[in-house]
Design an enzyme around this catalytic site. Structure first.
Site, short mmCIF file in Angstrom:
data_model
loop_
_atom_site.label_atom_id
_atom_site.label_comp_id
_atom_site.label_asym_id
_atom_site.label_seq_id
_atom_site.Cartn_x
_atom_site.Cartn_y
_atom_site.Cartn_z
N ASP A 117 -2.14 -34.22 -105.59
CA ASP A 117 -1.08 -35.11 -105.14
C ASP A 117 -0.24 -34.45 -104.05
OD1 ASP A 117 0.90 -37.02 -104.93
OD2 ASP A 117 1.86 -36.52 -106.84
N ASP A 296 0.53 -39.31 -98.43
CA ASP A 296 0.53 -39.05 -99.87
C ASP A 296 -0.79 -39.46 -100.51
OD1 ASP A 296 1.14 -38.70 -102.54
OD2 ASP A 296 2.56 -40.36 -102.64
#
Length: 397
Positions: A117, A296
């Protein structure tokens, strides 16, 4: 042919080969985590849940940044943020919502699946003393690791819906794609929030890959630990998110996976991988210019300001179906940094199949900040340059 493109303010570098490196690059196969459509029909509840999770993660990061730096996360507007309910590792595709692969932790080493992440900075795993919220996951037992050191600090990650991930902090050995981080801070969770329970989250834990200033643990993320311990000569990592053969590569880039030069754009604020976007276009029309955005891997969709997203879909004659999601039976193709029809089309809105749902989604929780999630990254080869504080994008080979 109608097209949609995101054009970045960047310096074009004449780069036709892989970045130089002195240590071997290692690959991590990665997979994806959740399917946004069932039998071709979008699961609206699942997508709304993912949207809420992404908003909560961003707001938690903003809070951590403000706590660590004393400065509120800058965005391209003054809107008030509001809370809302070389080594390579192959990636597993968990249905176009989460990318995860394998790391090893402890001595002796135990393998865990983690969500990679770039929108957060901490590594946490379900601990052996976790309650039933961790059922179904591989559990981390620091007492069984000879290299684990109790840091005598607890952590709590809070979410807007009132749920938490909480536990004890340890330092232990983490191996990723052949690189070893000898003293990595790890959160051993004794409780998982609903977002991370096995029904909603296939990996065991999460490995943040943003900057240290975003860390709730007040510790280096794994990649920065590898750099500090001299494990990586080239302080970069790269993602290839694809239908098959997806991977995270640490310590370089894979020239076989992209074509042409990289377009680099500087990180405008360390914390998230935040960059400046020159314009967001629909059908050749600039809908918004000079936009702050976060790159992201932990977000599936492209999230944006509700007003601007509405204008975007108005430009292509779309219809609002509620909750920030839109439908339009339109093919979107081509142009540099274009979002393909395949990635933009999440699936049918209903069983009739005559309306499709677009992957650019409105949110009222981020001010004027945009999030460029997997829907964008699946169209490009992306390199995160920790040393150069920049992000590079190249066309897929």
């Amino acid at each position: 042919m109608r097209s949609l493109s995101i054009v970045f303010i960047a310096v074009l570098l004449a780069m036709t080969a892989a970045l130089p490196h002195r240590r071997p690059r290692l690959r991590i196969p990665i997979q994806k985590r959740l399917t946004p459509a069932r039998d071709g029909v979008v699961d609206l509840d699942a997508m709304r849940s993912h949207l809420a999770y992404s908003e909560r993660k961003y707001l938690r990061g903003v809070t951590a940044l403000e706590h660590r730096t004393g400065v509120l996360q800058p965005s391209s507007s003054s809107h008030t943020l509001t809370r809302r309910d070389g080594g390579a590792d192959s990636l597993t595709d968990d249905g176009n919502q989460r990318w995860y692969g394998t790391i090893s932790v402890g001595s002796p080493a135990v393998d865990y699946k983690v969500d990679f992440d770039t929108g957060s900075a901490d590594l946490f795993l379900p601990a052996s003393n976790c309650n039933s919220t961790c059922d179904g996951h591989t559990l981390y037992n620091p007492n069984a690791s000879t290299s684990a050191v109790d840091l005598n600090r607890r952590f709590m990650l809070s979410y807007g819906d009132g749920s938490t991930v909480s536990g004890e902090l340890y330092a232990d050995t983490v191996t990723i794609a052949g690189f070893v981080a000898a003293n990595q801070t790890i959160g051993a969770a004794s409780q998982y929030s609903t977002d991370f329970q096995i029904a909603n989250f296939a990996p065991d834990g999460l490995m943040g890959m943003a900057f240290e200033s975003l860390s709730v643990f007040q510790a280096n993320p794994v990649v920065q630990t590898l750099i500090a311990e001299g494990q990586i000569s080239d302080p970069v990592f790269a993602f290839n998110l694809a239908s098959s053969g997806s991977e995270l590569l640490i310590g370089g880039v894979d020239a076989s996976l992209y074509t042409g030069p990289f377009t680099y754009t500087p990180v405008t604020y360390q914390g998230f991988w935040q960059i400046n976007v020159d314009s967001i276009n629909a059908n050749g029309q600039a809908i918004s210019t000079n936009v702050s955005a976060i790159v992201d891997t932990g977000t599936t969709l492209i999230l944006g300001d509700a007003e601007i997203v509405g204008q975007f879909y108005s430009a292509i004659n779309a219809t609002d179906v509620g909750g920030g999601y839109y439908t339009r039976n339109i093919t979107i193709q081509g142009k540099p940094f274009a979002i393909s029809a395949e990635t933009f089309n999440l699936g049918s809105y209903n069983s009739s199949g005559d309306s499709c749902m677009g992957a650019i989604v409105a949110t009222g929780s981020l001010g004027n900040m945009w999030i460029l999630g997997d829907v964008f990254m699946r169209n490009v080869y992306t390199v995160f340059d920790v040393g150069g504080l920049q992000v590079g994008f190249a066309d897929l080979a």
